[in-house]
Scaffold this motif. Structure first.
Motif, PDB file in Angstrom:
ATOM      1  N   TRP B  87       2.678  -5.918   3.460  1.00 29.82           N
ATOM      2  CA  TRP B  87       1.589  -6.191   2.336  1.00 29.82           C
ATOM      3  C   TRP B  87       2.338  -7.002   1.250  1.00 29.82           C
ATOM      4  CZ3 TRP B  87      -2.889  -5.827   4.682  1.00 29.82           C
ATOM      5  CH2 TRP B  87      -2.856  -5.059   5.971  1.00 29.82           C
ATOM      6  N   PRO B  93      -4.794 -11.188  -4.898  1.00 28.02           N
ATOM      7  CA  PRO B  93      -5.648 -12.269  -5.367  1.00 28.02           C
ATOM      8  C   PRO B  93      -6.095 -12.439  -6.956  1.00 28.02           C
ATOM      9  CG  PRO B  93      -6.675 -11.195  -3.490  1.00 28.02           C
ATOM     10  CD  PRO B  93      -5.454 -10.443  -3.935  1.00 28.02           C
ATOM     11  N   SER B  94      -5.813 -11.232  -7.456  1.00 22.94           N
ATOM     12  CA  SER B  94      -6.280 -11.107  -8.698  1.00 22.94           C
ATOM     13  C   SER B  94      -5.538  -9.788  -9.559  1.00 22.94           C
ATOM     14  CB  SER B  94      -7.712 -10.702  -9.052  1.00 22.94           C
ATOM     15  OG  SER B  94      -8.026  -9.237  -8.901  1.00 22.94           O
ATOM     16  N   PHE B  96      -6.620  -7.673 -11.242  1.00 24.84           N
ATOM     17  CA  PHE B  96      -7.401  -6.334 -11.118  1.00 24.84           C
ATOM     18  C   PHE B  96      -6.620  -5.337  -9.829  1.00 24.84           C
ATOM     19  CE2 PHE B  96     -10.122  -3.551  -9.519  1.00 24.84           C
ATOM     20  CZ  PHE B  96     -10.638  -2.501 -10.398  1.00 24.84           C
ATOM     21  N   LEU B  97      -6.671  -6.413  -8.726  1.00 22.73           N
ATOM     22  CA  LEU B  97      -6.283  -5.764  -7.516  1.00 22.73           C
ATOM     23  C   LEU B  97      -4.921  -5.645  -7.403  1.00 22.73           C
ATOM     24  CD1 LEU B  97      -8.009  -5.037  -5.002  1.00 22.73           C
ATOM     25  CD2 LEU B  97      -7.217  -7.321  -4.149  1.00 22.73           C
ATOM     26  N   PHE B 100      -4.610  -2.169  -9.229  1.00 24.78           N
ATOM     27  CA  PHE B 100      -5.264  -1.230  -8.482  1.00 24.78           C
ATOM     28  C   PHE B 100      -4.339  -0.737  -7.477  1.00 24.78           C
ATOM     29  CE2 PHE B 100      -7.579   0.115  -4.673  1.00 24.78           C
ATOM     30  CZ  PHE B 100      -8.573   1.118  -5.338  1.00 24.78           C
ATOM     31  N   TYR B 101      -3.508  -1.677  -6.612  1.00 24.30           N
ATOM     32  CA  TYR B 101      -2.560  -1.275  -5.549  1.00 24.30           C
ATOM     33  C   TYR B 101      -1.393  -0.407  -6.320  1.00 24.30           C
ATOM     34  CZ  TYR B 101      -4.898  -4.322  -2.392  1.00 24.30           C
ATOM     35  OH  TYR B 101      -5.842  -4.916  -1.612  1.00 24.30           O
ATOM     36  N   ALA B 102      -0.946  -0.947  -7.476  1.00 26.53           N
ATOM     37  CA  ALA B 102       0.308  -0.198  -8.107  1.00 26.53           C
ATOM     38  C   ALA B 102      -0.110   1.243  -8.420  1.00 26.53           C
ATOM     39  CB  ALA B 102       0.659  -1.159  -9.354  1.00 26.53           C
ATOM     40  N   SER B 103      -1.254   1.369  -9.118  1.00 27.97           N
ATOM     41  CA  SER B 103      -1.619   3.029  -9.694  1.00 27.97           C
ATOM     42  C   SER B 103      -2.948   2.837  -9.927  1.00 27.97           C
ATOM     43  CB  SER B 103      -0.667   3.127 -10.868  1.00 27.97           C
ATOM     44  OG  SER B 103      -1.087   2.432 -11.936  1.00 27.97           O
ATOM     45  N   ASN B 104      -3.360   3.967 -10.517  1.00 30.98           N
ATOM     46  CA  ASN B 104      -4.888   4.172 -11.069  1.00 30.98           C
ATOM     47  C   ASN B 104      -4.919   3.386 -12.131  1.00 30.98           C
ATOM     48  OD1 ASN B 104      -7.247   5.129 -11.056  1.00 30.98           O
ATOM     49  ND2 ASN B 104      -6.673   6.954 -12.203  1.00 30.98           N
TER      50      ASN B 104
END
Lengths: 755, 104
Positions: B87, B93-94, B96-97, B100-104
């Motif tokens: 992964w 792609p952005s 934000f994502l 989001f994947y890294a932390s809250n």
């Protein structure tokens, strides 16, 4: 209780209540308040204090104000105020134990002694200020030697029999007795001998008692009888042998018993689940909103590190006054159990922890190629409005209109706001002069609201019940099991209650959440509306048609329109993809066989059980989210602790899913989502303010509605009743809570013992 | 020149390291050699002799630390026995994502 701001604020609300026997309307500060047309009780008489504009001269002061001098300072207070209220208004601290603004005056602690002076000279002895009405021409002194000595004396007597166990007492640090002993007590005691000891009472699994610490202020006894409406607590014995207790060992059978913990000025009544866990100065308070029922009680969440250690009420006269229910207060230990903290994906029939990337990819695989009408989304009880609007936008972008709110029969419409909110507002109950409950048991649906109805009943407002008979802690008139009873009521004949209802100028009808869940809901609602129209429940100044909900997210979901869009019909095809947003109380047949289920939420319950992918969200204490209560008041729950492990804020999850599915939502900040909310419904911009009265369109709306239900009949054989079978366990948090499980058990044991 | 000499030294010590850190439970000699090779190739574009000398010196230091067991097993695993994350290679792609994947 001593801040000037609160006093000024309560002026407008309670001023007229102070005018005994005066039933006209007064203009106070531009706000019109009208007195109830019944005798004002002593409770209300002393429940307020007010400060008048000090710059005004005597001629400019309204007739209902009177002046007095407190420690040499002149002050204007409403006539009928007590001496203590005058002192409060003057900003002079008067120590007290037994006096509480929401309870009747007992005057038995003698801590609030002050000196009064009039044309006859000084009073022969100090006077208990809480119980002494202020007479014209009286001057108040709180700084004389005699008052100082009296306070020291009272304090010395109180401390005679009070144990010296402050280091192991849970009240330590927030104890009125500790504080006042420091301020007003003597610097040494003269007592040598054995202290009195009292056997502890068992009040159940929530309230811990150490009765030796009790100073007999009787606040708990007055609370139980006057507010909670259970005659469980009382005083037995006399003088030095008097004890507070239940006489025979007995559970305190109230849904609001926890409030006695706040009321107790010492450590005699403390919280059992919180016992020995923390000191008040270690805790970080966060002002938040309760989600255990649809009332939106204002709460303070006390945390230490990552743990919620206790929940206390916050005063909001418009919503919960000073009280919260036991579920709101004690369910917080459920936030530690059964939590979902990592994303999970089902592999070979078993859920396995996964990365967020994998979980979102699995959803992408499942949705790929599906049409909008093959999808479905169900919103649960505890969801915040931000994630609701995000999910609605996402599903609509995917072409899906199958949106529904849990625990409401399909086909619920959200077009007319006044058809699903508590129109009169919660404080409207105080103004009502006759109340009818339809299929509702507010004692379990919203105990604090029930206390408010009880308060109205205390002031001679009659309450009628349509539906299964219920015990609401006060006298009610049972009118019948089905809506057929409403027909007689509309005529105003048949019973004494019906005649009272007909005469009522501000009648109130409360429709319970049980009605919304029934199969024949539409028929029932249109019958209720016929009744409302005929009985004149709605007039130009008064809207007495109220819907009481049982879930914190319900009104918010309807406000953002979490239902099929206007003119769209939910498809009949069985869904192949189901998105459960915190939904755990859905009907099993709502999820078709073989459907791919995504569960987003914070607890492993029914929803997670059927899920193929689990997305861990945040509980209400872990995120900042908007909730709308039953009356349509928008309030914000604030983040008290950080999110757990891999879980994320709920709206962010929906936003991330949207991007992976290629239907990216146009907002990626919380402000963006809230702007979107305001775009849909402007009232979301007015957080924490009193709700505006929604426009009453129900006449036209239900006129059209009548066509839809033509020919259908109400299922009269099934009595109208509340959907809640166990007050203590209604949602995922309370079901995971140990304290709530114990409370359930204790309540069951008590009811079997009765039989 | 220095780099090549250092690469040979590392290869000579690989079996020792393999045994010391019990890496045979996780990887094979060949993959380990490969990953060492990749690390060297990652810096293939560096031509400045001074820079190369500094890098060789640092690498030498690292090797000594490893041989004296000044590093622990998980250091070696995360650095050289890279658990390949499929992964990670896909660029989100952005912004934000990614966040989001890294932390809250």
């Amino acid at each position: 209780m001593t801040t000037a701001g609160m006093r000024v604020w309560s002026l407008a609300q309670n001023l007229t209540a102070n005018l005994v026997g005066n039933e006209t309307a007064w203009l106070v500060g531009g706000q019109k308040t009208t007195t109830r047309t019944v005798t004002t009780t002593m409770t209300r008489l002393f429940s307020s204090s007010a400060v008048a504009d000090a710059d005004k001269t005597e001629e400019e002061m309204p007739e209902h104000m009177m002046s007095t001098i407190v420690n040499g300072k002149e002050i204007w207070v409403p006539k009928g105020s007590s001496v203590m209220q005058a002192c409060d208004a003057a900003g002079v601290d008067v120590p007290r134990f037994c006096y509480h603004p929401k309870l009747s005056v007992a005057g038995n602690c003698r801590m609030c002694l002050v000196d009064l002076e009039n044309h006859m000279g000084m009073s022969p002895k100090p006077v208990a200020s809480c119980a002494m009405p202020l007479a014209p021409g009286t001057t108040i002194h709180t700084d004389t030697d005699r008052v100082k000595k009296a306070r020291e004396g009272v304090m010395e007597f109180l401390l005679l029999n009070h144990p010296l166990d402050c280091p192991i007492c849970d009240q330590g640090g927030e104890c009125d007795l500790q504080d006042q002993a420091m301020h007003y007590g003597s610097d040494r005691g003269r007592f040598v001998g054995t202290k009195r000891s009292v056997v502890d009472k068992n009040l159940g699994p929530l309230v811990k008692t150490v009765m030796t610490r009790c100073i007999h202020c009787t606040r708990c006894v007055r609370y139980a009888t006057e507010v909670a409406g259970v005659q469980d607590l009382g005083v037995t014995g006399r003088g030095g042998a008097s004890e507070i207790g239940t006489y025979v060992e007995k559970l305190m059978e109230s849904e609001m018993s926890g409030n006695v913990i706040d009321l107790c000025p010492v450590g005699a009544l403390t919280s059992k689940p919180y016992a020995f866990t923390a000191r008040q100065w270690e805790l970080k308070p966060t002002e938040s909103i309760d989600v255990s029922d649809a009332l939106g009680c204002n709460i303070r969440v006390d945390t230490r590190g990552t743990e919620v250690l206790r929940i206390l009420p916050r005063n909001n006269e418009g919503v919960n006054e000073d009280w919260i229910s036991d579920k709101a207060r004690f369910q917080y230990d459920g936030l530690q159990r059964q939590r979902l903290n990592v994303p999970m994906v089902k592999e070979n029939g078993a859920l396995k922890p996964a990365k967020w990337e994998e979980a979102l990819f699995a959803i992408k695989e499942a949705v790929g190629g599906l049409k909008g009408d093959e999808m479905k989304a169900i919103a649960g009880k505890l969801v915040d409005c931000e994630s609701l609007v995000a999910l609605k936008d996402l599903m609509n972008r995917l072409g899906c209109e199958n949106l529904s709110v849990e625990s409401v029969t399909a086909g619920m419409e959200a077009d007319v706001r006044s058809s699903y909110v508590f129109n009169s507002s919660i404080s409207g109950i105080d103004e009502a002069d006759c109340i009818v409950l339809v299929g509702s048991n507010p004692r379990v649906e919203a105990p604090v609201l029930n206390a408010r109805i009880r308060k109205a009943n205390y002031e001679a407002v009659q309450v009628g019940v349509v539906g299964a008979p219920v015990d609401l802690t006060f006298q009610t008139h049972h009118l019948g099991d089905s809506v057929a009873a409403l027909k007689d009521l509309a005529k105003g004949k048949g019973s004494a209650f019906a005649e009272t209802f007909k005469k009522a100028k501000r009648p109130l009808v409360i429709v319970g959440p049980g009605v919304l869940q029934r199969e024949d809901r539409d028929v029932l609602l249109s019958e209720i509306h016929n009744f409302v129209d005929k009985a004149g429940v709605v007039t130009d100044e008064w809207n007495g048609f109220n819907v009481l909900h049982d879930a914190a997210a319900r009104v918010g979901a309807l406000d953002v329109g979490f239902v099929p869009s206007l003119g769209e019909k939910p498809s009949d095809k069985p869904a192949k993809f189901v998105y459960l947003l915190g939904a755990d109380d859905f009907d099993a047949k709502e999820i078709p066989e073989g459907a791919f289920v995504v569960y987003q939420g914070h607890h492993g319950d029914a929803g997670a059980n059927v899920a193929d992918v689990i997305l861990p969200g945040a509980a209400f204490t872990e995120k900042s989210g908007l909730y709308v209560n039953s009356e349509g008041r928008v309030q914000m729950a604030r983040r008290a602790v950080s999110t757990l492990a891999e879980s994320r804020d709920d709206w962010k999850i929906v936003r991330a899913v949207s991007e992976v599915l290629g239907a990216t939502l146009p907002y990626d900040t919380i402000q963006g989502v809230r702007e979107r909310l305001v775009e849909i419904a402007p009232h979301f911009g007015k957080v924490d303010s009193a709700p505006e009265k929604p426009v009453w369109l129900n006449g036209q709306y239900f006129g059209a509605h009548a066509q839809k239900v033509k020919g259908k009949k109400a299922l009269d054989k099934v009595p109208l009743q509340t959907p809640i079978t166990n007050f203590y366990m209604t949602d995922v948090i309370s079901r995971a809570s140990r304290a709530m499980a114990k409370a359930t058990q204790a309540r069951q044991a008590a009811s079997t013992a009765k039989q | 020149m220095a780099a090549r000499r250092f690469y040979r030294t590392v290869c000579k010590y690989l079996p020792t390291l393999m045994e010391m850190y019990k890496l045979d439970e996780l990887t094979t000699m060949k993959t380990l050699q490969n990953s060492v090779k990749n690390i060297f190739y990652q810096n293939a574009h560096v031509k400045d002799l001074n820079k190369i000398n500094v890098m060789v010196h640092k690498g030498d230091e690292e090797l000594r630390l490893l041989l004296r067991m000044h590093k622990q097993r998980h250091h070696v695993i995360t650095k050289y026995v890279v658990m390949h994350d499929p992964w990670k290679t896909k660029a989100p792609p952005s912004g934000f994502l990614a966040q989001f994947y890294a932390s809250n």
